[in-house]
Design a protein around this motif. Structure first.
Motif, mmCIF file in Angstrom:
data_model
loop_
_atom_site.group_PDB
_atom_site.id
_atom_site.type_symbol
_atom_site.label_atom_id
_atom_site.label_comp_id
_atom_site.label_asym_id
_atom_site.label_seq_id
_atom_site.Cartn_x
_atom_site.Cartn_y
_atom_site.Cartn_z
ATOM 1 N N THR A 266 2.733 -9.404 12.118
ATOM 2 C CA THR A 266 2.326 -8.322 13.015
ATOM 3 C C THR A 266 3.140 -7.072 12.685
ATOM 4 O OG1 THR A 266 1.896 -9.937 14.728
ATOM 5 C CG2 THR A 266 2.186 -7.650 15.457
ATOM 6 N N PRO A 267 2.567 -5.902 12.655
ATOM 7 C CA PRO A 267 1.171 -5.525 12.894
ATOM 8 C C PRO A 267 0.400 -5.259 11.604
ATOM 9 C CG PRO A 267 2.587 -3.611 13.177
ATOM 10 C CD PRO A 267 3.448 -4.715 12.605
ATOM 11 N N ALA A 268 0.777 -5.943 10.503
ATOM 12 C CA ALA A 268 0.172 -5.631 9.207
ATOM 13 C C ALA A 268 -0.934 -6.596 8.816
ATOM 14 C CB ALA A 268 1.250 -5.640 8.116
ATOM 15 N N THR A 269 -1.082 -7.696 9.546
ATOM 16 C CA THR A 269 -1.998 -8.760 9.132
ATOM 17 C C THR A 269 -3.424 -8.271 8.910
ATOM 18 O OG1 THR A 269 -0.631 -10.124 10.549
ATOM 19 C CG2 THR A 269 -2.591 -11.145 9.640
ATOM 20 N N GLY A 270 -3.818 -7.255 9.682
ATOM 21 C CA GLY A 270 -5.181 -6.734 9.567
ATOM 22 C C GLY A 270 -5.541 -6.313 8.152
ATOM 23 N N ILE A 271 -4.554 -5.904 7.371
ATOM 24 C CA ILE A 271 -4.834 -5.459 5.995
ATOM 25 C C ILE A 271 -5.269 -6.661 5.142
ATOM 26 C CG2 ILE A 271 -3.837 -4.420 3.922
ATOM 27 C CD1 ILE A 271 -1.882 -2.932 5.881
ATOM 28 N N LEU A 272 -4.489 -7.739 5.232
ATOM 29 C CA LEU A 272 -4.831 -8.958 4.484
ATOM 30 C C LEU A 272 -6.187 -9.498 4.952
ATOM 31 C CD1 LEU A 272 -4.218 -11.405 2.630
ATOM 32 C CD2 LEU A 272 -2.853 -12.366 4.494
ATOM 33 N N GLU A 273 -6.399 -9.495 6.263
ATOM 34 C CA GLU A 273 -7.668 -10.013 6.796
ATOM 35 C C GLU A 273 -8.849 -9.183 6.295
ATOM 36 O OE1 GLU A 273 -6.030 -11.885 11.031
ATOM 37 O OE2 GLU A 273 -7.021 -9.941 11.031
ATOM 38 N N GLU A 274 -8.668 -7.874 6.278
ATOM 39 C CA GLU A 274 -9.762 -7.012 5.843
ATOM 40 C C GLU A 274 -10.051 -7.223 4.352
ATOM 41 O OE1 GLU A 274 -11.773 -5.286 7.664
ATOM 42 O OE2 GLU A 274 -12.883 -4.437 5.977
ATOM 43 N N LEU A 275 -9.003 -7.317 3.551
ATOM 44 C CA LEU A 275 -9.211 -7.515 2.110
ATOM 45 C C LEU A 275 -9.854 -8.872 1.837
ATOM 46 C CD1 LEU A 275 -5.929 -5.947 0.687
ATOM 47 C CD2 LEU A 275 -8.248 -5.032 0.484
ATOM 48 N N ALA A 276 -9.493 -9.866 2.659
ATOM 49 C CA ALA A 276 -10.031 -11.217 2.448
ATOM 50 C C ALA A 276 -11.548 -11.266 2.646
ATOM 51 C CB ALA A 276 -9.339 -12.207 3.387
ATOM 52 N N ILE A 277 -12.075 -10.329 3.439
ATOM 53 C CA ILE A 277 -13.524 -10.309 3.693
ATOM 54 C C ILE A 277 -14.294 -9.854 2.463
ATOM 55 C CG2 ILE A 277 -15.348 -9.178 5.055
ATOM 56 C CD1 ILE A 277 -13.306 -8.768 7.273
ATOM 57 N N HIS A 278 -13.644 -9.010 1.640
ATOM 58 C CA HIS A 278 -14.420 -8.260 0.650
ATOM 59 C C HIS A 278 -14.431 -8.869 -0.747
ATOM 60 C CE1 HIS A 278 -15.741 -5.255 3.389
ATOM 61 N NE2 HIS A 278 -14.518 -5.115 3.850
ATOM 62 N N LYS A 279 -14.642 -10.169 -0.789
ATOM 63 C CA LYS A 279 -14.766 -10.833 -2.081
ATOM 64 C C LYS A 279 -15.989 -10.324 -2.837
ATOM 65 C CE LYS A 279 -11.986 -14.835 -1.330
ATOM 66 N NZ LYS A 279 -11.472 -14.524 0.009
ATOM 67 N N GLU A 280 -16.982 -9.808 -2.091
ATOM 68 C CA GLU A 280 -18.203 -9.344 -2.754
ATOM 69 C C GLU A 280 -17.900 -8.200 -3.718
ATOM 70 O OE1 GLU A 280 -17.436 -8.407 0.270
ATOM 71 O OE2 GLU A 280 -18.113 -6.365 0.652
ATOM 72 N N LEU A 281 -16.794 -7.499 -3.460
ATOM 73 C CA LEU A 281 -16.418 -6.424 -4.384
ATOM 74 C C LEU A 281 -15.293 -6.868 -5.323
ATOM 75 C CD1 LEU A 281 -16.697 -3.311 -2.029
ATOM 76 C CD2 LEU A 281 -18.237 -3.979 -3.871
ATOM 77 N N GLY A 282 -15.120 -8.171 -5.433
ATOM 78 C CA GLY A 282 -14.172 -8.694 -6.415
ATOM 79 C C GLY A 282 -12.733 -8.779 -5.947
ATOM 80 N N VAL A 283 -12.496 -8.553 -4.663
ATOM 81 C CA VAL A 283 -11.113 -8.578 -4.178
ATOM 82 C C VAL A 283 -10.607 -10.020 -4.128
ATOM 83 C CG1 VAL A 283 -9.551 -7.938 -2.306
ATOM 84 C CG2 VAL A 283 -11.594 -6.556 -2.750
ATOM 85 N N LYS A 284 -9.429 -10.248 -4.694
ATOM 86 C CA LYS A 284 -8.802 -11.569 -4.596
ATOM 87 C C LYS A 284 -7.614 -11.463 -3.647
ATOM 88 C CE LYS A 284 -10.116 -13.304 -9.148
ATOM 89 N NZ LYS A 284 -9.689 -13.505 -10.552
ATOM 90 N N THR A 285 -7.567 -12.356 -2.660
ATOM 91 C CA THR A 285 -6.419 -12.366 -1.762
ATOM 92 C C THR A 285 -5.780 -13.738 -1.787
ATOM 93 O OG1 THR A 285 -7.831 -12.983 0.090
ATOM 94 C CG2 THR A 285 -7.333 -10.645 -0.158
ATOM 95 N N LEU A 286 -4.469 -13.756 -1.653
ATOM 96 C CA LEU A 286 -3.749 -15.019 -1.636
ATOM 97 C C LEU A 286 -2.810 -14.994 -0.444
ATOM 98 C CD1 LEU A 286 -2.083 -16.422 -4.896
ATOM 99 C CD2 LEU A 286 -1.832 -17.383 -2.623
ATOM 100 N N GLN A 287 -3.094 -15.823 0.545
ATOM 101 C CA GLN A 287 -2.147 -15.946 1.655
ATOM 102 C C GLN A 287 -1.056 -16.898 1.199
ATOM 103 O OE1 GLN A 287 -3.517 -16.635 5.726
ATOM 104 N NE2 GLN A 287 -1.748 -17.962 5.991
ATOM 105 N N CYS A 288 0.135 -16.344 1.039
ATOM 106 C CA CYS A 288 1.200 -17.080 0.365
ATOM 107 C C CYS A 288 2.028 -17.929 1.308
ATOM 108 C CB CYS A 288 2.103 -16.096 -0.353
ATOM 109 S SG CYS A 288 1.252 -15.340 -1.726
ATOM 110 N N GLU A 289 2.954 -18.672 0.694
ATOM 111 C CA GLU A 289 3.858 -19.521 1.463
ATOM 112 C C GLU A 289 4.937 -18.705 2.152
ATOM 113 O OE1 GLU A 289 3.047 -19.816 -1.652
ATOM 114 O OE2 GLU A 289 4.751 -19.887 -3.022
ATOM 115 N N ASP A 290 5.212 -17.511 1.681
ATOM 116 C CA ASP A 290 6.189 -16.654 2.346
ATOM 117 C C ASP A 290 6.055 -15.220 1.824
ATOM 118 O OD1 ASP A 290 7.560 -16.562 -0.114
ATOM 119 O OD2 ASP A 290 8.932 -18.171 0.452
ATOM 120 N N GLU A 291 6.856 -14.330 2.395
ATOM 121 C CA GLU A 291 6.788 -12.914 2.038
ATOM 122 C C GLU A 291 7.165 -12.699 0.571
ATOM 123 O OE1 GLU A 291 5.875 -10.332 3.770
ATOM 124 O OE2 GLU A 291 5.954 -10.925 5.876
ATOM 125 N N ILE A 292 8.124 -13.500 0.113
ATOM 126 C CA ILE A 292 8.600 -13.332 -1.263
ATOM 127 C C ILE A 292 7.485 -13.697 -2.236
ATOM 128 C CG2 ILE A 292 10.293 -14.129 -2.953
ATOM 129 C CD1 ILE A 292 12.193 -14.657 -0.549
#
Lengths: 614, 338
Positions: A266-292
């Protein structure tokens, strides 16, 4: 008796209730309706970190403020014209935000003995206790009425009562003569699978409208006429979404696929969530095991040729700092987004602040300068992230975007741009050895920009090694003292020379004279309003609001020289002021600082300036 | 195009200590790559060697391939990012027991859990060498080092068992001096789709010399280790007269010909068994009770993370009407101001 309809320029409505009362949704629906109607709007969600804090308590109060106007609106408003308080705790904790003539809407059913006790009232008359008995109070028994309507719709009253926020929303729509069609459409879409829920929600909404039209407490209603906006296609956008979209636009412009490695915070999660939606435009997202891992997967993706980004908030940036140093050393493009929140440590996660500037500027080991861009409004987040990506890709370096919770969650109408109007992005990619070059020298630089060349794995004959160890231009590991000095200087110079490309700093209002107000980031709207009000009061001040923090625009020093006094406003203890002192010590910097997890209010800025004038 | 080991040698001087086990691993990898290139049709520029921090992590500098020497513990995360961004690359993570099992333990288990298609070569010398001799997460109980002058009081990790716990699809173990076996394993690791973890029992000649010699010394090696081969009976020993059987819930070493035991009684190695129960037991075998297992202990098929990410992107791109940013920005709730 027909109501009189009065024109008003703007209005601030604050929806408050238990965190489970649906106040964020109610506020958003009102804001969207106003925006579709043609008003300018700015919103400000103000909610606790707990998902469901104990019901009825002050700790569990969630709020959503929306400011609508028939001319440009830059802030969510300091004080409200209407307060919706769904329980006594909401009323108690928000009474401080009431304008003197504000209308208060409460669900009087919740003002029973138990409700009053939970909110810490000591008498049975909450309004008298808060000294607001003389206000315009609309107090329908919303719970009872909602339950009755539920029974009539054949819905269990216990489930039906969850729609009581619609009742309050209906009253507000009536008060401001707003159309119901957007909300109706939303309800039909949201509950498409459950027609019974469509019925009950629509019914309660209309119950609210009808109740308001029937009672005598409402003598007049109001209308905020559509604002004169530049023709175009518009949509509402919040800062987190705008950052995601700016990056996607940069990916399209550069031809570099977008990769986001991130970890929810919080309050940044919305960015990852938004990018995760847009695979149709080739966006790859990886929700990682930690910040590092978030930043390290991004660095890996960057090395492999992606537009790589990682999103976080302050504590996450702390965890990423070693890896950020690696990206500086390996000279790889990377966008790091910090949506700042109140700190240190876990702090107040849902509240806004500008307290990560020092961390962004200095929070790494070694000589490790990083470019920093700070967006100034929710929609400006699009520009900021587009240019952060452009500079990162073209200069092979990390760029930090310092956003704020206030921007990330806040929303405003946005005139949708044409991507063709944006500049091209040309990373210094290399496909083959230059003539006469025996091997690829990964750290050979363009003498103008200090930028090295980018050879992607998979390109024949350009095999090379990068990493955290100091290297010479040929890419060989070196601990030669003079090589280290030279590489440190060159990496710093690369960031500094970005100043040649960024736009010059502008000054709003007075261009020279007695007082220059200085600010950066999400305080823009409040600063702008204060400047304009001071101007109407006959006080001559200029406002220099900075989007580019590192490097600073080249004309900064010249601007500061035109004013007798400089006062730096920020939501921290003076990070930017100290930074300016270190860069331009010849000037004296006064400060106005606030660290309460809340945005500025316009009046405090004006008071601060008035004190200096006197 | 055919490659030779020489094609993968960089011009950098190899700076490991004389006698260090790392030299042998470097040689085995440089020998394996031409074979891998031929088997899989890889050109030289497709290889990327990624490392963290530690002696073994200097590895990428000695390879004439793309390489990334990163920061302590994070090689698995960086390798993951590289592979997801470009699944056509052959990504190799070179790491040590401190790098991967202490500071980078989290990234290791999550890479394995995701089954990302990378090859992880874990140099296990049970010591911190580059910082000059502190105990590591694989140091045996009671190990005396500079930071454990009275002996360690903590259990070591067994990297194989850890990998299985994380649902690993490939685990192999080799000895640094077994060049041929190491080379064969590297080829198999490269062929495997998914995370291939290869543990190399490696000697640190300076700070933990002879840590593996109780099983690796030439005269005892055949009796104290077993090289597992898929589909073959579990036989070991200088005279090929020893084997492994299942005795109740436990593995047991037996001698063929004693107590009526014949080759038919021995377990037959099945690296491709989905259930990892027996694979963990094989990983955890320790001499003197049992021989230490070498070779490919587990190799099972599963979907890989990078493939699935790519497939989702492809599928959604094919399905969607949104082709570019201008489409996307104008989709959903918008309104027109005239």
């Amino acid at each position: 008796m027909p109501h009189k309809v009065i024109d008003v320029q703007n209005v601030v409505i604050r929806f408050t209730g238990d965190s489970g009362d649906g106040m964020q949704l109610t506020g958003s629906l009102f804001a969207d309706t106003a925006a579709f109607f043609g008003n300018d709007i700015t919103t400000f969600p103000d909610f606790p970190a707990e998902i469901r804090a104990p019901q009825g308590t002050i700790a569990g109060v969630s709020g959503f403020q929306v400011h609508i106007g028939s001319s440009a609106i830059y802030t969510p408003g300091d004080y409200c014209d209407v307060l919706v308080a769904m329980n006594p705790a909401a009323l108690k904790s928000n009474v401080k935000w009431l304008k003197p003539n504000a209308t208060i809407i409460v669900d009087i059913d919740t003002f029973d003995k138990k409700g009053l006790e939970k909110a810490g009232f000591t008498t049975e008359d909450a309004f008298a206790e808060l000294n607001i008995s003389d206000r315009n109070i609309i107090a329908p028994p919303i719970t009872t009425l909602t339950k009755e309507s539920s029974t009539l719709c054949g819905i269990d009253p216990k489930s039906g009562v969850r729609c009581k926020n619609m009742f309050a929303l209906g009253i507000c729509y009536f008060l401001y003569n707003m159309p119901l069609d957007h909300t109706e459409k939303f309800i039909r879409k949201k509950f498409a699978k459950d027609p019974a829920l469509i019925d009950i929600n629509l019914r309660i909404l209309k119950d609210g409208v009808n109740y308001a039209s029937n009672i005598q407490a409402i003598a007049d209603t109001y209308i905020v006429k559509p604002s004169k906006q530049k023709p175009g296609i518009y949509r509402n956008i919040n800062g987190n979404k705008a950052i995601a979209w700016g990056l996607m636009a940069a990916s399209e412009k550069s031809g570099r696929p977008l990769f986001c490695g991130s970890y929810p915070i919080t309050p940044a999660t919305g960015i990852l969530e938004e990018l995760a939606i847009h695979k149709e435009l080739g966006v790859k997202t990886l929700q990682c095991e930690d910040e590092i891992a978030g930043i390290c997967t991004a660095i890996g993706a960057s090395y492999a040729g992606s537009l790589a980004v990682t999103s976080t908030s302050g504590p996450g940036l702390s965890l990423k700092s070693e890896a950020l140093g690696l990206a500086v050393m390996a000279e790889l493009p990377l966008v790091v987004i910090d949506v700042q929140r109140a700190g240190p440590s876990t702090g107040i996660p849902t509240k806004t602040e500008q307290t990560d500037l020092n961390q962004a500027l200095y929070g790494r080991s070694g000589e490790c300068p990083v470019a920093i861009i700070a967006p100034h409004s929710p929609s400006h987040c699009f520009e900021a992230s587009f240019y952060a990506a452009k500079y990162a890709l073209e200069h092979l370096m990390p760029v930090i975007i310092l956003s704020e919770g206030f921007l990330g969650n806040g929303s405003e109408p946005w005139r949708i741009p044409d991507i063709n109007d944006y500049p091209s992005i040309n990373p210094p990619l290399i496909q083959e050895l230059e003539e006469g070059e025996p091997h690829f020298y990964p750290f050979k630089r363009d003498p103008e920009t200090m930028v090295r060349r980018w050879a992607l794995p998979g390109t024949p004959n350009l095999e090379h090694r990068v990493g955290g160890l100091e290297k010479n231009h040929k890419g060989a590991v070196s601990s030669d003292p003079l090589v280290h000095q030279q590489m440190v200087n060159e990496r710093a110079e690369k960031v500094a020379r970005l100043a040649r490309l960024i736009p010059p700093q502008s000054v709003i209002g007075e261009q020279e004279g007695d007082i220059l107000m200085v600010s950066w980031g999400g305080t823009y709207g409040h600063m702008l309003n204060a400047q304009s009000q001071l101007h109407s009061d006959g006080i001559k001040v200029g406002l220099a609001h900075f989007d580019y923090i590192n490097p600073l625009p080249l004309n900064t020093e010249e601007i500061f020289g035109r004013f007798k006094k400089i006062i730096v406003f920020e939501l921290n203890s003076g990070h930017f002021a100290n930074y300016l002192r270190s860069k331009m010590p010849q000037f004296t910097y006064l400060q106005y600082n606030k660290i309460q997890g809340q945005p500025f209010i316009v009046t405090e800025i004006i008071e601060a300036i008035n004190k200096i004038v006197k | 195009m055919k490659f030779t080991p020489q094609d993968f040698k960089s011009d950098q001087e190899v700076k490991w200590c004389p006698g260090c086990g790392d030299h042998a691993v470097l040689a085995a990898v440089q020998r394996a790559l031409p074979e891998i290139s031929e088997a899989l049709g890889y050109s030289k520029e497709r290889y990327v060697f990624v490392s963290g921090i530690g002696c073994s992590s200097r590895f990428p500098y000695y390879m004439k391939t793309y390489g990334f020497h990163s920061i302590h513990g994070r090689a698995a995360a960086i390798a993951t990012g590289i592979k997801v961004a470009n699944p056509t690359l052959s990504v190799w993570e070179m790491t040590g027991d401190g790098d991967s099992l202490a500071i980078g333990g989290n990234h290791l288990i999550h890479a394995i859990r995701r089954n990302i298609d990378i090859n992880i070569v874990l140099f296990n010398n049970r010591i911190y060498g580059l910082t000059k001799g502190q105990y590591s997460p694989t140091s045996k109980w009671g190990t005396i080092t500079k930071t454990s002058p009275f002996g360690t009081v903590e259990h070591p990790f067994n990297p194989g068992a850890l990998a299985m716990g994380a649902r690993g699809t490939f685990f192999a173990r080799t000895l640094d001096m077994e060049l041929q076996l190491t080379q064969e394993i590297m080829v198999e690791a490269a062929k495997h789709d998914g995370t291939a973890l290869v543990e190399v029992l490696q000697n640190c000649v300076i700070f933990n010399d002879r840590t593996h010699s109780i099983i690796s010394d030439r005269d005892v090696r055949a009796d104290r280790t077993i090289v597992l081969q898929h589909g073959k009976p579990m036989i070991f020993g200088k005279n090929k007269d020893k084997g492994l059987i299942l005795d109740g819930m436990r593995l047991k070493a037996v001698t063929i010909g004693e107590n009526g035991i014949t080759t038919d009684d021995l377990l037959v190695h099945n690296a491709e068994e989905q259930n990892h129960g027996i694979h963990i037991m094989l990983c955890e075998m320790e001499w003197p009770e049992l021989p230490v297992a070498l070779g490919i202990i587990r190799r099972v098929k599963d979907r890989t993370y990078d493939d699935m990410v790519r497939d989702q992107v492809t599928e959604l791109a094919n399905k969607s009407n949104i082709r570019c940013m201008n489409d996307m920005l104008r989709s959903g709730d918008t309104w027109v101001v005239e």
